[in-house]
Scaffold this motif. Structure first.
Motif, PDB file in Angstrom:
ATOM      1  N   SER A 374      20.759 -13.235  74.005  1.00 24.55           N
ATOM      2  CA  SER A 374      21.570 -14.132  73.184  1.00 24.55           C
ATOM      3  C   SER A 374      23.030 -13.688  73.138  1.00 24.55           C
ATOM      4  CB  SER A 374      21.011 -14.171  71.759  1.00 24.55           C
ATOM      5  OG  SER A 374      21.927 -14.795  70.883  1.00 24.55           O
ATOM      6  N   GLY A 375      23.906 -14.679  73.136  1.00 21.14           N
ATOM      7  CA  GLY A 375      25.323 -14.414  72.918  1.00 21.14           C
ATOM      8  C   GLY A 375      25.715 -14.658  71.481  1.00 21.14           C
ATOM      9  N   GLY A 376      24.721 -14.766  70.614  1.00 17.96           N
ATOM     10  CA  GLY A 376      24.975 -15.031  69.202  1.00 17.96           C
ATOM     11  C   GLY A 376      25.322 -13.785  68.411  1.00 17.96           C
ATOM     12  N   ARG A 377      25.678 -13.993  67.160  1.00 22.74           N
ATOM     13  CA  ARG A 377      26.064 -12.881  66.280  1.00 22.74           C
ATOM     14  C   ARG A 377      24.845 -12.313  65.559  1.00 22.74           C
ATOM     15  NH1 ARG A 377      31.272 -11.579  67.900  1.00 22.74           N
ATOM     16  NH2 ARG A 377      32.264 -13.548  68.545  1.00 22.74           N
ATOM     17  N   ASP A 378      25.066 -11.191  64.859  1.00 27.96           N
ATOM     18  CA  ASP A 378      23.965 -10.493  64.216  1.00 27.96           C
ATOM     19  C   ASP A 378      23.411 -11.244  63.006  1.00 27.96           C
ATOM     20  OD1 ASP A 378      24.131  -8.455  66.046  1.00 27.96           O
ATOM     21  OD2 ASP A 378      25.451  -7.217  64.804  1.00 27.96           O
ATOM     22  N   THR A 379      24.263 -11.990  62.323  1.00 26.87           N
ATOM     23  CA  THR A 379      23.807 -12.752  61.153  1.00 26.87           C
ATOM     24  C   THR A 379      24.259 -14.195  61.280  1.00 26.87           C
ATOM     25  OG1 THR A 379      25.807 -12.361  59.836  1.00 26.87           O
ATOM     26  CG2 THR A 379      24.063 -10.686  59.707  1.00 26.87           C
ATOM     27  N   VAL A 380      23.585 -15.071  60.547  1.00 23.84           N
ATOM     28  CA  VAL A 380      23.956 -16.491  60.556  1.00 23.84           C
ATOM     29  C   VAL A 380      25.385 -16.662  60.057  1.00 23.84           C
ATOM     30  CG1 VAL A 380      23.477 -18.751  59.528  1.00 23.84           C
ATOM     31  CG2 VAL A 380      21.585 -17.300  60.285  1.00 23.84           C
ATOM     32  N   GLU A 381      25.740 -15.929  59.003  1.00 22.72           N
ATOM     33  CA  GLU A 381      27.076 -16.046  58.424  1.00 22.72           C
ATOM     34  C   GLU A 381      28.152 -15.654  59.449  1.00 22.72           C
ATOM     35  OE1 GLU A 381      24.015 -15.875  55.497  1.00 22.72           O
ATOM     36  OE2 GLU A 381      24.542 -14.381  57.036  1.00 22.72           O
ATOM     37  N   GLU A 382      27.891 -14.549  60.146  1.00 20.02           N
ATOM     38  CA  GLU A 382      28.835 -14.086  61.171  1.00 20.02           C
ATOM     39  C   GLU A 382      28.957 -15.113  62.290  1.00 20.02           C
ATOM     40  OE1 GLU A 382      29.495  -9.905  63.382  1.00 20.02           O
ATOM     41  OE2 GLU A 382      27.724  -9.960  62.073  1.00 20.02           O
ATOM     42  N   HIS A 383      27.802 -15.657  62.677  1.00 19.46           N
ATOM     43  CA  HIS A 383      27.796 -16.619  63.784  1.00 19.46           C
ATOM     44  C   HIS A 383      28.559 -17.882  63.403  1.00 19.46           C
ATOM     45  CE1 HIS A 383      26.066 -18.259  67.551  1.00 19.46           C
ATOM     46  NE2 HIS A 383      26.148 -19.416  66.911  1.00 19.46           N
ATOM     47  N   ARG A 384      28.339 -18.348  62.177  1.00 27.76           N
ATOM     48  CA  ARG A 384      29.044 -19.557  61.721  1.00 27.76           C
ATOM     49  C   ARG A 384      30.563 -19.321  61.719  1.00 27.76           C
ATOM     50  NH1 ARG A 384      25.582 -23.696  62.338  1.00 27.76           N
ATOM     51  NH2 ARG A 384      23.805 -23.656  60.888  1.00 27.76           N
ATOM     52  N   GLU A 385      30.952 -18.088  61.386  1.00 27.08           N
ATOM     53  CA  GLU A 385      32.377 -17.788  61.283  1.00 27.08           C
ATOM     54  C   GLU A 385      33.016 -17.537  62.651  1.00 27.08           C
ATOM     55  OE1 GLU A 385      35.368 -14.379  59.380  1.00 27.08           O
ATOM     56  OE2 GLU A 385      33.220 -14.334  58.947  1.00 27.08           O
ATOM     57  N   LEU A 386      32.329 -16.772  63.506  1.00 28.87           N
ATOM     58  CA  LEU A 386      32.931 -16.315  64.761  1.00 28.87           C
ATOM     59  C   LEU A 386      32.435 -17.055  65.996  1.00 28.87           C
ATOM     60  CD1 LEU A 386      32.773 -12.465  64.051  1.00 28.87           C
ATOM     61  CD2 LEU A 386      34.732 -13.989  63.747  1.00 28.87           C
ATOM     62  N   GLY A 387      31.268 -17.694  65.890  1.00 30.16           N
ATOM     63  CA  GLY A 387      30.716 -18.426  67.025  1.00 30.16           C
ATOM     64  C   GLY A 387      30.015 -17.523  68.030  1.00 30.16           C
ATOM     65  N   GLY A 388      29.315 -18.155  68.971  1.00 28.79           N
ATOM     66  CA  GLY A 388      28.585 -17.415  69.992  1.00 28.79           C
ATOM     67  C   GLY A 388      29.378 -17.310  71.286  1.00 28.79           C
ATOM     68  N   ASN A 389      28.857 -16.508  72.195  1.00 33.23           N
ATOM     69  CA  ASN A 389      29.518 -16.267  73.486  1.00 33.23           C
ATOM     70  C   ASN A 389      28.668 -16.873  74.608  1.00 33.23           C
ATOM     71  OD1 ASN A 389      30.785 -15.344  75.762  1.00 33.23           O
ATOM     72  ND2 ASN A 389      30.836 -13.196  75.152  1.00 33.23           N
ATOM     73  N   CYS A 390      29.087 -18.015  75.118  1.00 37.39           N
ATOM     74  CA  CYS A 390      28.341 -18.691  76.186  1.00 37.39           C
ATOM     75  C   CYS A 390      28.395 -17.929  77.499  1.00 37.39           C
ATOM     76  CB  CYS A 390      28.882 -20.105  76.402  1.00 37.39           C
ATOM     77  SG  CYS A 390      28.474 -21.259  75.067  1.00 37.39           S
ATOM     78  N   ASP A 391      29.406 -17.076  77.659  1.00 40.60           N
ATOM     79  CA  ASP A 391      29.555 -16.344  78.916  1.00 40.60           C
ATOM     80  C   ASP A 391      28.426 -15.353  79.152  1.00 40.60           C
ATOM     81  OD1 ASP A 391      31.885 -17.656  79.552  1.00 40.60           O
ATOM     82  OD2 ASP A 391      33.195 -16.104  78.713  1.00 40.60           O
ATOM     83  N   VAL A 392      27.765 -14.899  78.076  1.00 44.03           N
ATOM     84  CA  VAL A 392      26.694 -13.911  78.227  1.00 44.03           C
ATOM     85  C   VAL A 392      25.345 -14.446  77.768  1.00 44.03           C
ATOM     86  CG1 VAL A 392      28.342 -12.020  77.930  1.00 44.03           C
ATOM     87  CG2 VAL A 392      27.051 -12.842  75.945  1.00 44.03           C
ATOM     88  N   ASP A 393      25.320 -15.632  77.167  1.00 44.11           N
ATOM     89  CA  ASP A 393      24.081 -16.184  76.618  1.00 44.11           C
ATOM     90  C   ASP A 393      23.225 -16.776  77.735  1.00 44.11           C
ATOM     91  OD1 ASP A 393      22.276 -18.277  75.298  1.00 44.11           O
ATOM     92  OD2 ASP A 393      23.115 -17.223  73.583  1.00 44.11           O
ATOM     93  N   VAL A 394      22.027 -16.226  77.935  1.00 45.95           N
ATOM     94  CA  VAL A 394      21.168 -16.641  79.044  1.00 45.95           C
ATOM     95  C   VAL A 394      20.681 -18.075  78.876  1.00 45.95           C
ATOM     96  CG1 VAL A 394      18.908 -16.240  80.111  1.00 45.95           C
ATOM     97  CG2 VAL A 394      20.486 -14.321  79.743  1.00 45.95           C
ATOM     98  N   SER A 395      20.405 -18.492  77.650  1.00 48.70           N
ATOM     99  CA  SER A 395      19.949 -19.865  77.450  1.00 48.70           C
ATOM    100  C   SER A 395      21.007 -20.866  77.913  1.00 48.70           C
ATOM    101  CB  SER A 395      19.606 -20.110  75.974  1.00 48.70           C
ATOM    102  OG  SER A 395      18.501 -19.325  75.581  1.00 48.70           O
ATOM    103  N   PHE A 396      22.270 -20.587  77.600  1.00 50.63           N
ATOM    104  CA  PHE A 396      23.329 -21.479  78.064  1.00 50.63           C
ATOM    105  C   PHE A 396      23.465 -21.413  79.580  1.00 50.63           C
ATOM    106  CE2 PHE A 396      27.659 -22.704  79.128  1.00 50.63           C
ATOM    107  CZ  PHE A 396      27.739 -23.931  78.481  1.00 50.63           C
TER     108      PHE A 396
END
Length: 467
Positions: A374-396
């Protein structure tokens, strides 16, 4: 030929790399001492440097002839650990990088001396075929080429060409990464309306893997069913097993012998890294890697394959003119990443690194949810604030291969990057794409009978429009 369809043989251990470097260094010295041709020396030196790069990436330190693995140099003699981790290593058997984004393909183009597939070339393909470019072209999944403009020149001038690709059948079940060149080759066959030859290198897999001859040939037949299920035109497609065809086609064997006469053992060792401890049989399949259309010397060939197979065809392109054939053109694809990340390819030997064509809907869901990096963040709150990284996310990454809708893919990228879409939601989208794709493939494969396989694998005149 190694597995053109994105397969992977085992990664060498540090000790194996150490031994290969020592043997390759001895080869370089003997070539120089014997005043060998410069191209042979350069090829051997390039292999030596690549092996040393791979060793440094694996060990975190430079190769030293007096310090084999397990007998480390003193700490004061070591460089900064991990410096080699910035380098990528790619050959027909090993793909590795420390970057979570995967291989740096721009650097690989420079290293291999190929040409980038740019927007101008994609537009030319579109004009020539009258068809929208395949998503693999639109998204840079097929990113590099050799002489594709010559193929288009021929096509636009009503001159013939044909397609060639292959599969090294190392296991009974193929994974989705193996489909990439076949999906694209099917599109090429459709839009250019040309014949296709598919080589199953079961002889090579027998020599490289711990398989019996019957197992290797059986895998070739089973893999052929998956290939046929991709929808190839039976009137324009010939699939052959090396173990079957070599003995029944004098013309094919004559060409193999011609090629072998023009390739020295030093060249093969330099290109493929064979050592004195390798079986001599391993040096035989590479010289056979010259696809020839029914003995014709005036018909060009286009080979779609993963970029790690390029060393085989660089040798082929060197030999072909010397025996009276045109150099084959190539289209190179990127690698299909393992579920655990883009540092390497999927492996048929690791069931958790791959989505297999035999997996059930439940298995696909479990593998994606449990193992997809996953290119996501450690917590939902962090992810909502900073977003995920598609460059490393295997699902994307997987969606870039299999989701046809460009607009939907871009919206997913924006939503995930902004934090509006969570990792679980992204994985759910991928699962909903993969489950029907695999189920539909399985249904088509069930329709492929032994009789149909026999028809595809029987030598016969193929249907084509050129004279």
């Amino acid at each position: 030929m190694a597995d053109v369809a994105n397969g992977k043989q085992g990664r060498a251990s540090p000790l194996e790399l150490f031994d290969r470097i020592a043997a390759q260094g001895e080869l370089v010295r003997s070539l120089k001492a014997g005043s060998a041709p410069q191209d042979e020396i350069a090829s051997a030196v390039q292999m030596l440097l690549s092996l040393k790069m791979s060793y440094k990436a694996a060990m975190g330190e430079d190769y030293r002839a007096d310090c084999p693995p397990g007998n480390p140099a003193p700490e004061s003699d070591r460089g900064l650990g991990g410096a080699g981790a910035e380098e990528d290593f790619v050959d027909p058997w090993t793909v590795q990088t420390s970057s979570a984004k995967g291989i740096d393909y721009d650097k690989l183009i420079v290293r291999f001396g190929s040409s980038k597939i740019d927007k101008e070339l994609v537009s030319r393909i579109e004009r020539a075929t009258g068809q929208r470019p395949h998503r693999f072209l639109r998204r840079g999944i097929f990113f590099s080429h050799r002489d594709m403009n010559q193929i288009l020149d021929a096509y636009e001038n009503k001159k013939p060409f044909y397609l060639y690709t292959g599969r090294g059948p190392s296991s009974e079940a193929m994974h989705v990464g193996h489909l990439i060149p076949f999906i694209f080759t099917k599109w090429l066959q459709d839009v250019f309306n040309v014949p296709l030859v598919i080589q199953m290198t079961d002889d090579e897999k027998y020599l490289w893997k711990d398989l019996t001859l019957d197992q290797a040939h059986g895998y070739a037949v089973e893999n052929a069913k998956d290939i046929i299920a991709c929808g190839f035109d039976g009137n324009k497609t010939f699939i052959f097993s090396d173990l079957d065809y070599m003995g029944s086609s004098p013309g094919f064997y004559k060409n193999v012998v011609k090629i072998q006469k023009h390739v020295t053992f030093n060249q093969v060792k330099g290109i493929f890294g064979f050592t004195d401890s390798d079986s001599i049989g391993k040096s035989s399949p590479p010289p056979a890697a010259l696809p020839i259309f029914r003995g014709r010397t005036d018909i060009q060939c286009l080979i779609p394959c993963a970029i790690d197979q390029d060393p085989y065809f660089r040798m082929t392109r060197d030999v072909a003119p010397r025996i009276g054939y045109p150099k084959p053109a190539l289209l190179h694809s990127t690698f299909f990443p393992a579920l655990q990340g883009a540092q390497t390819k999927m492996s048929a030997s690791d069931p958790n690194s791959s989505i297999f064509l035999t997996d059930t809907a439940k298995q696909i869901k479990t593998k994606v949810n449990k193992h997809a990096f996953s290119g996501g963040r450690d917590t939902v709150e962090e992810h909502r604030e900073l977003g995920g990284n598609c460059d490393v996310d295997v699902s994307f990454m997987y969606l870039t291969f299999f989701l046809e809708d460009d607009d939907k893919l871009e919206q997913i990228r924006k939503d995930y990057t902004s934090g509006a879409m969570l990792t679980g939601e992204l994985k759910k989208v991928l699962i909903e794409v993969l489950q029907p794709l695999i189920a539909e493939h399985q249904a088509r494969r069930k329709e492929v009978t032994d009789e149909i396989v026999k028809e595809f694998m029987t030598p016969r005149p193929l249907s084509y429009d050129f004279q």
